[in-house]
Design a protein around this motif. Structure first.
Motif, PDB file in Angstrom:
ATOM      1  N   LEU A 113      39.632  44.712  29.444  1.00  0.00           N
ATOM      2  CA  LEU A 113      39.585  44.023  30.753  1.00  0.00           C
ATOM      3  C   LEU A 113      40.261  44.892  31.812  1.00  0.00           C
ATOM      4  N   PHE A 114      41.389  45.501  31.441  1.00  0.00           N
ATOM      5  CA  PHE A 114      41.940  46.592  32.252  1.00  0.00           C
ATOM      6  C   PHE A 114      41.215  47.832  31.745  1.00  0.00           C
ATOM      7  N   ASN A 115      40.331  48.359  32.560  1.00  0.00           N
ATOM      8  CA  ASN A 115      39.536  49.506  32.115  1.00  0.00           C
ATOM      9  C   ASN A 115      39.694  50.648  33.119  1.00  0.00           C
ATOM     10  N   ILE A 122      33.603  51.738  40.494  1.00  0.00           N
ATOM     11  CA  ILE A 122      34.441  51.499  41.683  1.00  0.00           C
ATOM     12  C   ILE A 122      33.925  52.329  42.860  1.00  0.00           C
ATOM     13  N   ASP A 173      39.979  56.116  36.890  1.00  0.00           N
ATOM     14  CA  ASP A 173      40.481  55.583  38.154  1.00  0.00           C
ATOM     15  C   ASP A 173      41.728  54.801  37.783  1.00  0.00           C
ATOM     16  N   GLY A 175      43.907  53.348  39.658  1.00  0.00           N
ATOM     17  CA  GLY A 175      44.378  52.458  40.729  1.00  0.00           C
ATOM     18  C   GLY A 175      44.929  51.128  40.219  1.00  0.00           C
ATOM     19  N   GLY A 176      44.542  50.711  39.027  1.00  0.00           N
ATOM     20  CA  GLY A 176      44.999  49.418  38.499  1.00  0.00           C
ATOM     21  C   GLY A 176      46.400  49.448  37.931  1.00  0.00           C
ATOM     22  N   SER A 244      47.893  40.769  41.460  1.00  0.00           N
ATOM     23  CA  SER A 244      46.573  41.312  41.814  1.00  0.00           C
ATOM     24  C   SER A 244      45.855  40.229  42.584  1.00  0.00           C
ATOM     25  N   GLU A 248      43.305  41.948  48.813  1.00  0.00           N
ATOM     26  CA  GLU A 248      43.905  43.250  49.120  1.00  0.00           C
ATOM     27  C   GLU A 248      42.886  44.226  49.706  1.00  0.00           C
ATOM     28  N   HIS A 260      37.981  44.352  45.243  1.00  0.00           N
ATOM     29  CA  HIS A 260      38.137  45.620  44.515  1.00  0.00           C
ATOM     30  C   HIS A 260      38.474  45.498  43.035  1.00  0.00           C
ATOM     31  N   ILE A 261      38.538  44.274  42.492  1.00  0.00           N
ATOM     32  CA  ILE A 261      38.866  44.156  41.057  1.00  0.00           C
ATOM     33  C   ILE A 261      37.575  43.821  40.312  1.00  0.00           C
ATOM     34  N   ILE A 262      37.113  44.803  39.543  1.00  0.00           N
ATOM     35  CA  ILE A 262      35.765  44.745  38.980  1.00  0.00           C
ATOM     36  C   ILE A 262      35.840  44.286  37.525  1.00  0.00           C
ATOM     37  N   ASP A 287      51.576  45.822  36.030  1.00  0.00           N
ATOM     38  CA  ASP A 287      50.484  46.177  36.942  1.00  0.00           C
ATOM     39  C   ASP A 287      49.132  46.079  36.209  1.00  0.00           C
ATOM     40  N   THR A 291      45.978  43.085  36.680  1.00  0.00           N
ATOM     41  CA  THR A 291      44.562  43.420  36.870  1.00  0.00           C
ATOM     42  C   THR A 291      43.718  42.819  35.747  1.00  0.00           C
TER      43      THR A 291
HETATM   44  P1  AMP Z   1      45.277  46.080  41.220  1.00  0.00           P
HETATM   45  O1  AMP Z   1      45.476  45.844  42.670  1.00  0.00           O
HETATM   46  O2  AMP Z   1      46.486  46.582  40.497  1.00  0.00           O
HETATM   47  O3  AMP Z   1      44.662  44.924  40.506  1.00  0.00           O
HETATM   48  O4  AMP Z   1      44.268  47.294  41.085  1.00  0.00           O
HETATM   49  C1  AMP Z   1      43.006  47.303  41.673  1.00  0.00           C
HETATM   50  C2  AMP Z   1      42.468  48.709  41.580  1.00  0.00           C
HETATM   51  O5  AMP Z   1      42.282  49.054  40.201  1.00  0.00           O
HETATM   52  C3  AMP Z   1      41.105  48.866  42.222  1.00  0.00           C
HETATM   53  O6  AMP Z   1      41.208  49.302  43.551  1.00  0.00           O
HETATM   54  C4  AMP Z   1      40.447  49.904  41.335  1.00  0.00           C
HETATM   55  O7  AMP Z   1      40.868  51.198  41.721  1.00  0.00           O
HETATM   56  C5  AMP Z   1      41.025  49.620  39.978  1.00  0.00           C
HETATM   57  N1  AMP Z   1      40.282  48.630  39.185  1.00  0.00           N
HETATM   58  C6  AMP Z   1      39.355  47.713  39.591  1.00  0.00           C
HETATM   59  N2  AMP Z   1      38.936  46.958  38.554  1.00  0.00           N
HETATM   60  C7  AMP Z   1      39.618  47.402  37.466  1.00  0.00           C
HETATM   61  C8  AMP Z   1      39.638  47.021  36.091  1.00  0.00           C
HETATM   62  N3  AMP Z   1      38.888  46.021  35.603  1.00  0.00           N
HETATM   63  N4  AMP Z   1      40.468  47.706  35.258  1.00  0.00           N
HETATM   64  C9  AMP Z   1      41.232  48.719  35.724  1.00  0.00           C
HETATM   65  N5  AMP Z   1      41.273  49.119  36.997  1.00  0.00           N
HETATM   66  C10 AMP Z   1      40.477  48.470  37.866  1.00  0.00           C
END
Ligand code: AMP
Ligand code: MG
Length: 349
Positions: A113-115, A122, A173, A175-176, A244, A248, A260-262, A287, A291
């Protein structure tokens, strides 16, 4: 007249003495911009000169890490992604290997789920940009194709300083969880300098250690839809609080929000959650978990929390209903004015 002057003199003397006997403000604050957000440093009981020095070092660290970990500006992650996309092995330095290994470990714990390797998805959504994307939806066939290739961390093997992949659509990526990891590094730096009472806050996501003198630190959690605070939490010791939220980074098309959360399983923004707040000891895990639990949503956050070893969760679903576990309920003070339904889940352990 002389009497008046004498009295004035005595008064000024008294004011001067009282000013000298006032303790200096023991709280040091500094702010700078990094990781696309405002980083706020609060130190308690640190001599101002030392506080200034350490704060500048932390700012330099944040800036260096931001460049080093960036997913789409020139740097080691972009070079790595280019090699992975061509099925070529990539050689990376130990610091980056550690970062990737940590991301892969958290992804496996979250059952994907955190990928951290859905960088291509993205990018397709337009979130690989510092500006908010102007609302055009990506091509649905392109999303389906990427999801069908199922980019996942178990496609990747790390051997010493080499990274190889079986799947050319993986692209890191971070960013999560990058902000969390950077905050953990900053706390390490503070502790190495003997500083034990501090908060490092990156746009509302933070780790707090020690306390504010005799009192615990008090942390506010932003309301996802209104200005102001939804709840507060006290911390005395060492805890990270990460949220999260779908507020945002997002854009709207035909009145529908795309954020932005896919969800890696659908390729679309996870749709049943508005925000998730977790408390955990280290910031990187907090963190990644915030996510992951956002993607898990109101029906599955508990299992995802258990898988990731998270003991405190509050999730606000897309209907505005607040879900939390009993341990979180005993730590969090919701705004008494808040008019929301709270659903208390089973204990997480
Ligand atoms: P956060 O604000 O910590 O939830 O992170 C959101 C950022 O994580 C997004 O802008 C993407 O760069 C990245 N992201 C989006 N979806 C996922 C996901 N399912 N797993 C990991 N990173 C993600
Ligand atoms: Mg996160």
């Amino acid at each position: 007249m002389t009497d008046k002057i004498t009295w004035l003199f005595i008064l000024l003397l008294a004011l001067a003495v009282s000013a000298c006997s006032q303790p200096k403000d023991p709280v040091f604050h500094d702010q700078f911009f990094a990781f696309g957000t405002l980083i706020d440093i609060t130190l308690y009981g640190v001599e101002p000169g030392i506080a200034e020095t350490i704060s500048s070092q932390i700012e330099a660290d944040f800036n260096a890490l931001h460049t080093e970990w960036h997913a789409w500006q020139p740097g080691p992650i972009l070079s790595l992604n280019e090699k992975l996309a061509q099925h070529r092995p990539a050689t990376v330095k130990p610091g980056i290997i550690h970062l990737l290994a940590e991301a892969n470990r958290l992804s496996l714990a979250s059952k994907g789920l955190f990928n951290p390797v859905i960088g291509n998805l993205i990018e397709l959504w337009g979130f690989h940009d510092n500006a908010l994307p102007i609302g055009t939806l990506p091509d649905s066939a392109a999303i389906e194709n990427l999801v069908a290739e199922n980019p996942a961390v178990d496609d990747i093997t790390i051997e010493s300083d080499r990274v190889v992949t079986r799947n050319a659509v993986v692209a890191y990526d971070l960013g999560g969880f990058a902000k969390g990891l950077a905050i953990d590094r900053a706390i390490e730096r503070l502790r190495d300098s003997g500083i034990e009472h501090a908060i490092i806050n990156a746009g509302g996501d933070l780790r707090a250690i020690g306390q504010r003198g005799e009192r615990p630190w008090r942390i506010g959690i932003r309301h996802p839809r209104e200005p102001g605070i939804l709840a507060s939490i006290e911390i005395a010791g060492d805890d990270s609080v990460f949220t999260s939220g779908d507020y945002e980074r997002f854009f709207e098309v035909d009145g529908k929000r795309y954020h932005h959360i896919i969800d890696p399983r659908s390729g679309y923004p996870a749709s049943e959650t508005t925000s998730v707040t977790v408390i955990h000891s280290d910031a990187a895990t907090a963190d990644a978990a915030a996510t992951a639990l956002f993607v898990a949503g109101p029906d599955h956050w508990q299992i995802a929390a258990k898988n990731m070893g998270i003991r405190f969760v509050m999730l606000i679903d897309s209907q505005g209903i607040i879900h939390m576990n009993p341990a979180m309920q005993s730590r969090i003070q919701l705004d008494p004015e808040l008019d929301a339904t709270v659903i208390l889940g089973d204990p997480l352990q």
